[in-house]
Design a protein around this motif. Structure first.
Motif, mmCIF file in Angstrom:
data_model
loop_
_atom_site.group_PDB
_atom_site.id
_atom_site.type_symbol
_atom_site.label_atom_id
_atom_site.label_comp_id
_atom_site.label_asym_id
_atom_site.label_seq_id
_atom_site.Cartn_x
_atom_site.Cartn_y
_atom_site.Cartn_z
ATOM 1 N N GLY A 1 0.809 -1.057 0.074
ATOM 2 C CA GLY A 1 -0.198 0.105 -0.161
ATOM 3 C C GLY A 1 0.759 1.250 -0.049
ATOM 4 N N ILE A 2 0.456 2.352 -0.702
ATOM 5 C CA ILE A 2 1.214 3.449 -0.882
ATOM 6 C C ILE A 2 0.352 4.660 -0.262
ATOM 7 C CG2 ILE A 2 2.554 4.949 -2.018
ATOM 8 C CD1 ILE A 2 2.979 2.726 -4.303
ATOM 9 N N ASP A 3 1.205 5.457 0.643
ATOM 10 C CA ASP A 3 0.602 6.928 1.067
ATOM 11 C C ASP A 3 1.476 7.804 0.643
ATOM 12 O OD1 ASP A 3 -0.942 8.359 3.067
ATOM 13 O OD2 ASP A 3 1.108 8.699 3.933
ATOM 14 N N LEU A 4 0.860 8.630 -0.179
ATOM 15 C CA LEU A 4 1.636 10.009 -0.554
ATOM 16 C C LEU A 4 1.736 11.053 0.313
ATOM 17 C CD1 LEU A 4 -0.117 9.970 -4.096
ATOM 18 C CD2 LEU A 4 1.832 8.551 -3.577
ATOM 19 N N GLY A 5 2.859 11.721 0.113
ATOM 20 C CA GLY A 5 2.920 12.803 1.259
ATOM 21 C C GLY A 5 3.911 13.770 0.578
ATOM 22 N N ILE A 6 4.402 14.694 1.593
ATOM 23 C CA ILE A 6 5.402 15.861 1.252
ATOM 24 C C ILE A 6 6.681 15.505 1.716
ATOM 25 C CG2 ILE A 6 5.649 18.130 1.507
ATOM 26 C CD1 ILE A 6 3.042 18.772 1.346
ATOM 27 N N LYS A 7 6.866 15.042 2.952
ATOM 28 C CA LYS A 7 8.247 14.619 3.340
ATOM 29 C C LYS A 7 8.779 13.589 2.822
ATOM 30 C CE LYS A 7 10.424 13.114 7.457
ATOM 31 N NZ LYS A 7 10.373 12.666 9.158
ATOM 32 N N ASP A 8 7.824 12.641 2.398
ATOM 33 C CA ASP A 8 8.284 11.408 1.660
ATOM 34 C C ASP A 8 7.269 11.518 0.484
ATOM 35 O OD1 ASP A 8 10.732 10.055 3.096
ATOM 36 O OD2 ASP A 8 9.175 10.234 4.330
ATOM 37 N N VAL A 9 7.693 11.318 -0.794
ATOM 38 C CA VAL A 9 6.673 11.391 -1.881
ATOM 39 C C VAL A 9 5.843 10.114 -1.587
ATOM 40 C CG1 VAL A 9 6.312 11.038 -4.371
ATOM 41 C CG2 VAL A 9 7.992 12.594 -3.355
ATOM 42 N N ALA A 10 6.664 9.125 -1.495
ATOM 43 C CA ALA A 10 5.824 7.642 -1.182
ATOM 44 C C ALA A 10 6.289 6.977 0.044
ATOM 45 C CB ALA A 10 5.737 6.906 -2.330
ATOM 46 N N VAL A 11 5.356 6.549 0.787
ATOM 47 C CA VAL A 11 5.755 5.696 1.958
ATOM 48 C C VAL A 11 5.054 4.577 1.708
ATOM 49 C CG1 VAL A 11 5.433 5.525 4.404
ATOM 50 C CG2 VAL A 11 6.156 7.592 3.634
ATOM 51 N N CYS A 12 5.632 3.057 1.793
ATOM 52 C CA CYS A 12 4.873 2.018 1.449
ATOM 53 C C CYS A 12 4.854 1.201 2.860
ATOM 54 C CB CYS A 12 5.838 0.997 0.686
ATOM 55 S SG CYS A 12 6.377 1.816 -1.009
#
Length: 219
Positions: A17-28
């Protein structure tokens, strides 16, 4: 028309699953965090200087043309650097995963938040999702995006408790129900994976095994 054949990558059992964000573009959901090179921010000072010089040039002059060219080249460099990062990231995730579950984002609506607009644009979420979609299609991977209103960040993955609110500045929280320590982004990615697997199972059974890529809803 040019036709090109793509050799599919070796199948794998990994699902993320991928959570998109600003600090990290993608956290899995498996713990991988991509980081964020922030290409626009890196060149922002230089771009500001070039744009200031351009504004001072006389309209129609050769010097103004040269100044415009320098600004355009720097914009192109920023775009190329961002695109290169996103291609490497999307290729890594698709090559290592047989199924990818992601959130649905209304990026244009999010850009209305002027305090975050530059940071959001610098992430390139829309382009990243587009790359995931066609690369999954090319290489026989599955891709699904869950409903945009699902509270992935506020839901405790171990027990399912949902917080009433969770401000953006809080990156780690303790569940009041089960006392689990949740890292905001990883917890969201794990929730996205769990819900995505449910959507996939329902979609496959109702569509007679239709590819998950065909069922994806990318906002």
């Amino acid at each position: 028309m040019v036709e090109e054949e793509f050799s599919q990558w070796t199948p794998t059992t990994e699902e993320i699953g991928i959570d998109l964000g600003i600090k990290d573009v993608a956290v899995c959901s498996n713990g991988f965090a991509s980081g964020n090179p922030k290409h626009y921010q890196k060149y922002q000072a230089r771009l500001k200087t070039l744009q200031r010089r351009l504004a001072k040039k006389k309209k129609g002059s050769n010097n103004r043309y040269k100044a415009r060219l320098k600004v355009a080249k720097l914009h192109a460099k920023i775009a190329d650097c961002r695109l290169d990062f996103l291609h490497k990231l999307s290729s890594k995730l698709v090559s290592e995963s047989q199924a990818i579950y992601t959130e649905t984002l209304a990026v244009k609506n999010m850009m209305a938040n002027h305090s975050l607009a530059k940071a959001i644009a610098d992430c390139g979420w829309g382009e990243f999702l587009r790359q995931l979609e066609y690369k999954c299609f090319w290489h026989g991977r599955e891709l699904v995006a869950i409903d945009r209103w699902f509270p992935s960040s506020k839901r405790c993955n171990p027990c399912g408790h949902i917080l009433d609110k969770l401000p953006l500045e809080i990156r780690e929280w303790t569940c009041p129900s089960c006392n689990s320590q949740n890292l905001r982004d990883k917890n969201a990615a794990m929730n996205i994976k769990a819900v995505g697997q449910t959507v996939f199972a329902c979609g496959s059974s109702s569509s007679g095994g239709q590819s998950l890529t065909d069922l994806a809803i990318l906002g």
